[in-house]
Write a protein that holds these residues in place. Structure first.
Motif, PDB file in Angstrom:
ATOM      1  N   MET A   1       0.858  -1.195   0.000  1.00  0.00           N
ATOM      2  CA  MET A   1       0.000   0.000   0.000  1.00  0.00           C
ATOM      3  C   MET A   1       0.893   1.244   0.000  1.00  0.00           C
ATOM      4  O   MET A   1       0.611   2.228  -0.693  1.00  0.00           O
TER       5      MET A   1
ATOM      6  N   TYR B   1       3.814   1.399  -1.295  1.00  0.00           N
ATOM      7  CA  TYR B   1       4.329   1.462  -2.674  1.00  0.00           C
ATOM      8  C   TYR B   1       3.335   2.198  -3.578  1.00  0.00           C
ATOM      9  O   TYR B   1       3.698   3.134  -4.300  1.00  0.00           O
ATOM     10  N   GLY B   2       2.064   1.794  -3.523  1.00  0.00           N
ATOM     11  CA  GLY B   2       1.051   2.398  -4.389  1.00  0.00           C
ATOM     12  C   GLY B   2       0.858   3.878  -4.085  1.00  0.00           C
ATOM     13  O   GLY B   2       0.848   4.716  -4.989  1.00  0.00           O
ATOM     14  N   ALA B   3       0.724   4.201  -2.786  1.00  0.00           N
ATOM     15  CA  ALA B   3       0.474   5.586  -2.393  1.00  0.00           C
ATOM     16  C   ALA B   3       1.671   6.472  -2.727  1.00  0.00           C
ATOM     17  O   ALA B   3       1.525   7.596  -3.202  1.00  0.00           O
TER      18      ALA B   3
ATOM     19  N   GLY C   1       3.890   5.804  -5.062  1.00  0.00           N
ATOM     20  CA  GLY C   1       3.920   5.871  -6.528  1.00  0.00           C
ATOM     21  C   GLY C   1       2.932   6.889  -7.062  1.00  0.00           C
ATOM     22  O   GLY C   1       3.094   7.427  -8.153  1.00  0.00           O
ATOM     23  N   ALA C   2       1.889   7.163  -6.262  1.00  0.00           N
ATOM     24  CA  ALA C   2       0.901   8.175  -6.643  1.00  0.00           C
ATOM     25  C   ALA C   2       1.298   9.553  -6.122  1.00  0.00           C
ATOM     26  O   ALA C   2       0.516  10.494  -6.182  1.00  0.00           O
TER      27      ALA C   2
ATOM     28  N   ALA D   1       2.288  10.537  -2.904  1.00  0.00           N
ATOM     29  CA  ALA D   1       2.049  10.932  -1.511  1.00  0.00           C
ATOM     30  C   ALA D   1       3.288  10.697  -0.648  1.00  0.00           C
ATOM     31  O   ALA D   1       4.172   9.919  -1.003  1.00  0.00           O
TER      32      ALA D   1
ATOM     33  N   GLN E   1       1.243   1.401 -12.569  1.00  0.00           N
ATOM     34  CA  GLN E   1       2.245   0.968 -11.579  1.00  0.00           C
ATOM     35  C   GLN E   1       2.377  -0.544 -11.680  1.00  0.00           C
ATOM     36  O   GLN E   1       1.393  -1.248 -11.869  1.00  0.00           O
TER      37      GLN E   1
ATOM     38  N   ALA F   1      -3.290  -4.495  -2.935  1.00  0.00           N
ATOM     39  CA  ALA F   1      -2.729  -3.643  -1.875  1.00  0.00           C
ATOM     40  C   ALA F   1      -2.192  -2.355  -2.497  1.00  0.00           C
ATOM     41  O   ALA F   1      -2.416  -1.267  -1.961  1.00  0.00           O
TER      42      ALA F   1
ATOM     43  N   GLY G   1      -3.442   1.546  -1.798  1.00  0.00           N
ATOM     44  CA  GLY G   1      -2.585   2.696  -1.502  1.00  0.00           C
ATOM     45  C   GLY G   1      -2.866   3.867  -2.429  1.00  0.00           C
ATOM     46  O   GLY G   1      -2.979   5.015  -1.994  1.00  0.00           O
TER      47      GLY G   1
END
Lengths: 356, 254
Positions: A62, A64-66, A68-69, A71, B67, B76, B80
């Motif tokens: 999570m 990683y995703g946030a 990558g966006a 944040a 991504q 997951a 995020g």
């Protein structure tokens, strides 16, 4: 503002909010639970994101995703949990994503125990993830220093586009101490995150991708060399350490985190006895502060490495010492915290050894 | 003679040539997802998450922010992204090894939290990219490189039905299984994708569209025989249809 008395884990959590943390993703594990507990309400109060993930593995992904966006993202855990995050940390280093990871170390291996330890020095400085990568890692000594470094960590992560680890032992996480949360640490000049894949390809006019896959070996080697350049810059700019009563020292205790605090008491006792002893205290454990050993006065004949592990930082000291000075080691493990008196005795042993 | 364009590649896909094997339905599924994103005006705010497996390179194909996630972790990663960018249209694109095996915890908990994201799940009952190993979705008796005598129930259990399983998760909002073996089913599949993205746009929570897909190379069949084998064997074990629609009441009222 005056200093306030706070528990270590909660102080780190509040410092993260003050450091501009947009989102936290974590999973319960002792002895760091006060971090997610504190953030579960305070992040929402500040209009930020808090998610209790299903596992440490999910939490770091999570992150990683946030990240990558675009944040500013935090996660925290303790030893076995950090082990589970290593895959994600490697992906983040490979994809050049910033994040801050607080590691509140407990005894190991395996489930180990829940008492303070420094047994994860290798896990943090060598990394358990795959591939040629490093994370910037700081091991502060007091809560005052810890909150400062947590705040700076978000800037450093963004600047280097790399994970930054704050490594404390359970002692720092669990104790109460005065902190100054309004102190403004030095800021880094940061570029806009024009690389983020946040769903703005329309506004931007082109698409962004966050990727760590490079199937062509020559392309991957180029990527590895580019990362290396970044790590070299960290080695050059981010070595942080403190020299304590080293001017006339003949013996230097090398210690970080809680052990450095204990060593300070030992030094007071030993100085009263006329023994010329000082402390080399690494604050950055990756990069390891090689410069401190270059600065160490010629009067120092012996380095006493003291750790709450059975000799992990010891390896780094041996590398930078390169056979120059005598090295002795004192370590306690399993969650046992050494008494100042134990370190005093070790130093006295060194003195006696040289007299005989 | 005047020429007229009557069909072209969706602008939701990049110019890059797909890397999928002949006869594999990833290409059709990519096209459908891309068309829906373009037609609904969502492409420019979309973030896709490529998983590990044959679709690992999908970040090169979808013409939006992408991504690339670690194996199984796409839900997951999607969590995020969506939590910090709630206005983005977030979708994962995952195979059955990625979603039903290594990523089981992440998919179940993304549904459990009713993350407002869309999952495109491509189930061809085998690990394609790594060379045809058994997946949790492999049929009993199906030969793979790790079940060369055919999958046996005694040692490996019965194939997992993910849509049915997720239908038991209270947080899941919309779950449908579709196929793309003929034009009629392709049209139906596109409607399902449209519905899933509508669920996300209306902030109604977790949606997943499962595709019964093919793997001619690892099944050892021609493209045509693969489609027939999928219809005869996969669809009879993985029936098509809507497994959960928590928006049903609301749509009825409208």
């Amino acid at each position: 503002m005056a200093k306030v008395l706070m528990k270590g884990n909660e102080a780190m959590a509040l410092a993260a909010i003050k450091g501009g943390c947009d989102a936290f993703f974590g999973y319960p594990i002792t002895p760091q639970n006060e971090i997610p507990e504190y953030l579960s309400t305070h992040m929402a109060d500040h209009g930020r994101v808090f998610v209790q993930a299903e596992s440490e593995v999910a939490a770091i992904n999570m992150v990683y995703g946030a990240s990558g966006a675009g944040a500013r993202v935090l996660t925290s855990s303790s030893s076995p949990g950090i082990a589970l995050k290593q895959e994600g940390i490697s992906y983040m280093a490979g994809s050049e994503l910033p994040c801050v990871i607080i590691s509140v170390m407990r005894g190991g291996p395996g489930l180990g125990g829940i008492q303070p330890s420094q047994g994860d020095y290798n896990q943090i400085t060598r990394g358990g993830g795959n591939g040629d990568y490093h994370v910037l890692a700081f091991a502060p000594e007091t809560l005052l220093e810890t909150v400062d470094i947590v705040k700076q960590a978000f800037d450093l992560a963004d600047y280097y586009r790399n994970p930054v680890m704050i490594a404390v032992d359970g002692l720092i996480g669990q104790m109460m101490e005065p902190v100054d949360l309004d102190k403004k640490p030095p800021r880094k000049k940061l570029k806009p995150k024009d690389w983020a894949a946040e769903g703005l390809s329309g506004v931007r006019g082109h698409r962004n991708t966050i990727v760590s896959l490079h199937l062509d070996p020559y392309e991957l080697e180029k990527h590895n060399l580019r990362l290396k350049k970044k790590y070299d810059e960290m080695v050059k700019k981010e070595q942080r350490y403190e020299m304590i009563r080293m001017d006339d020292a003949e013996i230097a205790i090398v210690a970080y985190g809680s052990v450095a605090r204990i060593a300070r008491s030992a030094v007071l006792t030993l100085r009263e006895k006329g023994i010329k002893v000082g402390i080399i205290r690494p604050l950055s454990i990756w990069p390891f502060p090689e410069k401190a050993f270059v600065e160490t006065p010629d009067s120092v004949h012996t380095l006493l490495v003291a750790e709450m592990s059975l000799g992990q930082m010891l390896q780094d000291v041996k590398i930078v010492n390169n056979g120059q000075r005598t090295i002795k080691f004192y370590g306690r493990a399993g969650g046992v915290v050494p008494e100042a008196e134990e370190i005093v005795k070790e130093v006295q042993k060194i003195v006696r050894g040289r007299q005989s | 003679m005047k020429t007229q364009t009557i069909y072209q590649k969706s602008s939701g896909l990049t110019a890059r040539a797909l890397t999928y094997c002949p006869g594999c339905t990833h290409g059709v599924i990519h096209k459908l997802v891309a068309e829906v994103l373009v037609e609904k005006g969502l492409l420019e705010t979309a973030v896709g998450i490529a998983s590990v497996g044959c679709s690992v390179m999908s970040y090169e194909f979808f013409n939006c922010d992408m991504q690339q996630a670690a194996h199984g972790r796409a839900p997951a990663v999607a969590t995020g992204i969506k939590r910090v960018r709630p206005d983005a249209t977030v979708f994962t694109y995952q195979g059955d090894g990625d979603l039903a095996s290594i990523g089981m915890a992440e998919i179940v908990h993304a549904a459990h939290r009713s993350e407002n994201v869309t999952v495109i799940f491509v189930n061809n009952a085998i690990y394609g990219m790594t060379g045809g190993q058994m997946a949790p979705t492999t049929l009993i008796g199906q030969k793979t490189t790790t079940s060369p005598r055919g999958r046996e129930q005694a040692q490996t259990g019965l194939p997992l039905r993910m849509s049915e399983m997720l239908a038991t998760v209270p947080g899941a909002t919309y779950l449908e299984r579709v196929s793309v073996h003929d034009p009629k089913h392709i049209r139906k599949a596109k409607k399902a994708i449209e519905k899933a993205f509508d669920v996300q746009t209306k902030k109604q929570g977790f949606s997943m569209i499962e595709f019964v897909s093919t793997c001619p190379v690892n099944w050892g069949l021609t493209p045509q025989d693969s489609l027939e084998w999928a219809v005869e064997n996969l669809i009879s074990y993985y029936p098509l249809g809507v497994f959960k629609d928590a928006t049903a009441g609301e749509d009825h009222e409208n």
